[in-house]
Motif scaffolding. Structure first.
Motif, PDB file in Angstrom:
ATOM      1  N   ALA A 347       0.832  -1.209   0.000  1.00  0.00           N
ATOM      2  CA  ALA A 347       0.000   0.000   0.000  1.00  0.00           C
ATOM      3  C   ALA A 347       0.865   1.256   0.000  1.00  0.00           C
ATOM      4  CB  ALA A 347      -0.928  -0.011   1.212  1.00  0.00           C
ATOM      5  N   ALA A 348       1.965   1.245   0.757  1.00  0.00           N
ATOM      6  CA  ALA A 348       2.872   2.393   0.768  1.00  0.00           C
ATOM      7  C   ALA A 348       3.512   2.587  -0.602  1.00  0.00           C
ATOM      8  CB  ALA A 348       3.937   2.206   1.840  1.00  0.00           C
ATOM      9  N   ALA A 349       3.908   1.491  -1.247  1.00  0.00           N
ATOM     10  CA  ALA A 349       4.510   1.589  -2.578  1.00  0.00           C
ATOM     11  C   ALA A 349       3.505   2.111  -3.605  1.00  0.00           C
ATOM     12  CB  ALA A 349       5.043   0.227  -3.006  1.00  0.00           C
ATOM     13  N   GLN A 350       2.255   1.650  -3.485  1.00  0.00           N
ATOM     14  CA  GLN A 350       1.236   2.126  -4.413  1.00  0.00           C
ATOM     15  C   GLN A 350       0.979   3.622  -4.222  1.00  0.00           C
ATOM     16  OE1 GLN A 350      -2.481   0.059  -4.094  1.00  0.00           O
ATOM     17  NE2 GLN A 350      -3.473   1.217  -5.718  1.00  0.00           N
ATOM     18  N   ALA A 351       0.970   4.081  -2.967  1.00  0.00           N
ATOM     19  CA  ALA A 351       0.778   5.507  -2.717  1.00  0.00           C
ATOM     20  C   ALA A 351       1.940   6.317  -3.269  1.00  0.00           C
ATOM     21  CB  ALA A 351       0.622   5.753  -1.217  1.00  0.00           C
ATOM     22  N   ALA A 352       3.145   5.759  -3.189  1.00  0.00           N
ATOM     23  CA  ALA A 352       4.321   6.468  -3.696  1.00  0.00           C
ATOM     24  C   ALA A 352       4.283   6.617  -5.209  1.00  0.00           C
ATOM     25  CB  ALA A 352       5.592   5.736  -3.272  1.00  0.00           C
ATOM     26  N   ARG A 353       3.504   5.801  -5.902  1.00  0.00           N
ATOM     27  CA  ARG A 353       3.382   5.900  -7.352  1.00  0.00           C
ATOM     28  C   ARG A 353       2.356   6.943  -7.779  1.00  0.00           C
ATOM     29  NH1 ARG A 353       3.513   0.128  -6.588  1.00  0.00           N
ATOM     30  NH2 ARG A 353       5.525  -0.726  -7.235  1.00  0.00           N
ATOM     31  N   THR A 354       1.727   7.623  -6.814  1.00  0.00           N
ATOM     32  CA  THR A 354       0.753   8.655  -7.151  1.00  0.00           C
ATOM     33  C   THR A 354       1.427   9.786  -7.929  1.00  0.00           C
ATOM     34  OG1 THR A 354      -0.469   8.173  -5.112  1.00  0.00           O
ATOM     35  CG2 THR A 354      -0.947  10.257  -6.208  1.00  0.00           C
ATOM     36  N   PRO A 355       0.885  10.190  -9.048  1.00  0.00           N
ATOM     37  CA  PRO A 355       1.550  11.239  -9.851  1.00  0.00           C
ATOM     38  C   PRO A 355       1.605  12.581  -9.118  1.00  0.00           C
ATOM     39  CG  PRO A 355      -0.112  10.041 -11.133  1.00  0.00           C
ATOM     40  CD  PRO A 355      -0.307   9.652  -9.711  1.00  0.00           C
ATOM     41  N   ARG A 356       2.664  13.296  -9.342  1.00  0.00           N
ATOM     42  CA  ARG A 356       2.829  14.679  -8.922  1.00  0.00           C
ATOM     43  C   ARG A 356       2.784  14.873  -7.403  1.00  0.00           C
ATOM     44  NH1 ARG A 356      -0.503  14.649 -13.203  1.00  0.00           N
ATOM     45  NH2 ARG A 356      -2.345  14.882 -11.870  1.00  0.00           N
ATOM     46  N   ALA A 358       4.808  15.477  -3.793  1.00  0.00           N
ATOM     47  CA  ALA A 358       6.020  16.206  -3.428  1.00  0.00           C
ATOM     48  C   ALA A 358       7.146  15.232  -3.109  1.00  0.00           C
ATOM     49  CB  ALA A 358       5.741  17.100  -2.223  1.00  0.00           C
ATOM     50  N   PRO A 359       8.399  15.627  -3.350  1.00  0.00           N
ATOM     51  CA  PRO A 359       9.526  14.740  -3.028  1.00  0.00           C
ATOM     52  C   PRO A 359       9.562  14.327  -1.567  1.00  0.00           C
ATOM     53  CG  PRO A 359      10.259  16.536  -4.435  1.00  0.00           C
ATOM     54  CD  PRO A 359       8.850  16.847  -4.057  1.00  0.00           C
ATOM     55  N   ALA A 360       9.220  15.231  -0.643  1.00  0.00           N
ATOM     56  CA  ALA A 360       9.229  14.879   0.775  1.00  0.00           C
ATOM     57  C   ALA A 360       8.181  13.801   1.075  1.00  0.00           C
ATOM     58  CB  ALA A 360       8.965  16.118   1.629  1.00  0.00           C
ATOM     59  N   THR A 361       7.043  13.877   0.410  1.00  0.00           N
ATOM     60  CA  THR A 361       6.001  12.860   0.599  1.00  0.00           C
ATOM     61  C   THR A 361       6.467  11.516   0.055  1.00  0.00           C
ATOM     62  OG1 THR A 361       4.329  14.583   0.354  1.00  0.00           O
ATOM     63  CG2 THR A 361       3.590  12.306   0.168  1.00  0.00           C
ATOM     64  N   ALA A 362       7.070  11.530  -1.123  1.00  0.00           N
ATOM     65  CA  ALA A 362       7.578  10.290  -1.705  1.00  0.00           C
ATOM     66  C   ALA A 362       8.669   9.683  -0.822  1.00  0.00           C
ATOM     67  CB  ALA A 362       8.114  10.550  -3.112  1.00  0.00           C
ATOM     68  N   TYR A 363       9.516  10.538  -0.243  1.00  0.00           N
ATOM     69  CA  TYR A 363      10.572  10.032   0.631  1.00  0.00           C
ATOM     70  C   TYR A 363       9.973   9.361   1.867  1.00  0.00           C
ATOM     71  CZ  TYR A 363      14.377  10.034   4.010  1.00  0.00           C
ATOM     72  OH  TYR A 363      15.296   9.652   4.948  1.00  0.00           O
TER      73      TYR A 363
END
Length: 395
Positions: A347-356, A358-363
């Motif tokens: 689920a965390a990986a899928q959320a990280a694939r959300t387009p656009r 912020a870099p801090a959120t992806a981190y």
């Protein structure tokens, strides 16, 4: 720790015939019908009258959740028994109802799974950020010490999904050790911007998924397909379609075959690798763009299912007098945590694939994914520790 490991293939334990299977299936069918009636009375069924739903109130909401859990529990046990002891049952009837029970159990489980996954991920975000969790929030999120759901077998694990797997592994080996994760430091009581946005993103996605799962469950409970399943279970409560040879056929060889399948599956697991508590094997393929399930998890998920079949076969053989095998119980809890952490990481990986985003959120989501994959590894270590325990027979 002294334990009694009951062997279902023990020839000295007495003969258990198809009558015991019939009694077990009738009892589970009765539990299913009782839970269904409670679910309808508390307003859980989408087809229930409006006055019934109004009378249910907030207390009825929790009762409806408990009733849905009881429905799943009975459906799983009936389906597992039909699988393990299928040579003793009418083949056409058994093969027709087993997929329907699996559909029902899976449909009812999704809403709870999404809610538990969200709680697990939000708690992990607070822990990784060093943010203190209030006692009330700890109770909601299921932190250790806040009280765990009482139950049997795999149902116990549902209330303790967020407990530290490394701590459980140490307890299984008889050695007390430090907690799996350090306590949050007071001076870092606020979530970072990236962690806060990651939590909000996960909450939006998983709450939407939970709402859809809730609607799907309500539609399923009001469908003709479910009513056909309920009618079959109602017939099962009074008449079990056994074969003519079932009355004189022992159940222990079939239960023993289920245990052998479990033993073979466990033997195929990399238990030597899992013997190291944090070997980072779970992080392999962690950066793969493929959204498919993690390739290393499938054998462990299969062992979890086979362990459940083995436990339910023991219930058929020994009934209410069955003594709890602590090793099987602990192993099941470890595998449940393995599944929960694996699905949370996905689920965390899928959320990280959300387009656009912020870099801090992806981190933050990447750190969360790595943390849950480490939890996967810790659960494997806990399973390895409890499975290798030498059981001591007691009279």
């Amino acid at each position: 720790m002294a334990q009694q490991h009951l062997d279902p293939t023990d020839p000295t334990a007495g003969t258990v015939s198809g009558d015991a299977l019939a009694g077990y299936l009738r009892a589970q069918a009765t539990e299913f019908l009782r839970a269904l009636r409670l679910h309808r009375e508390t307003g859980g069924d989408g087809g229930a009258p409006a006055r019934t739903k109004a009378r249910a109130g907030e207390n009825g909401t929790q009762e409806s959740v408990d009733a849905a859990r009881a429905l799943r529990r009975s459906a799983r046990r009936i389906s597992a028994s039909l699988h393990t002891f299928r040579p003793l049952l009418d083949a056409d009837w058994s093969e027709a109802i087993r997929p329907e029970l699996a559909w029902l159990s899976g449909t009812l489980a999704m809403e709870h799974a999404y809610a538990a996954r969200l709680e697990r991920l939000l708690l992990a975000l607070h822990r990784l950020s060093g943010a203190a969790v209030l006692p009330a929030q700890a109770g909601v999120l299921g932190m250790p010490g806040a009280g765990e759901t009482a139950g049997g077998g795999a149902d116990v694990a549902a209330g303790s999904r967020t407990a530290g797997a490394a701590r459980v592994g140490a307890a299984a080996s008889g050695n007390a050790g430090p907690p799996a994760h350090p306590a949050a430091t007071p001076e870092r009581g606020n979530l970072t911007v990236g962690a806060a946005k990651a939590g909000a993103l996960l909450e939006r996605q998983l709450t939407l998924a939970r709402t859809r799962a809730h609607s799907t469950a309500l539609q399923a409970l009001g469908s003709s397909r479910f009513h056909a399943v309920a009618d079959s279970i109602a017939v099962l409560a009074s008449e079990v379609p056994l074969t003519p040879a079932a009355a004189t056929t022992g159940l222990r060889p079939l239960a023993g075959a289920a245990e052998e399948r479990l033993t073979d599956a466990v033997a195929a697991l990399p238990l030597v690798t899992a013997g190291s508590p944090y070997n980072a094997e779970a992080l392999i393929h962690g950066l793969s763009p493929d959204p498919a399930p993690h390739p290393q998890d499938a054998p462990w998920h299969q062992v979890r299912l086979l362990l459940r079949l083995h436990r339910y076969a023991r219930e058929v053989l020994h009934g209410d007098s069955a003594q709890v095998d602590v090793r099987l119980l602990t192993a099941g809890q470890s595998l449940n945590r393995h599944r929960d952490a694996s699905e949370a990481a996905a689920a965390a990986a899928q959320a990280a694939r959300t387009p656009r985003i912020a870099p801090a959120t992806a981190y933050a989501l990447g750190v969360l994914h790595a943390d849950q994959r480490h939890e996967v590894e810790a659960a494997r270590f806990a399973f390895q520790q409890c499975w290798q325990m030498q059981t001591v027979g007691t009279p």
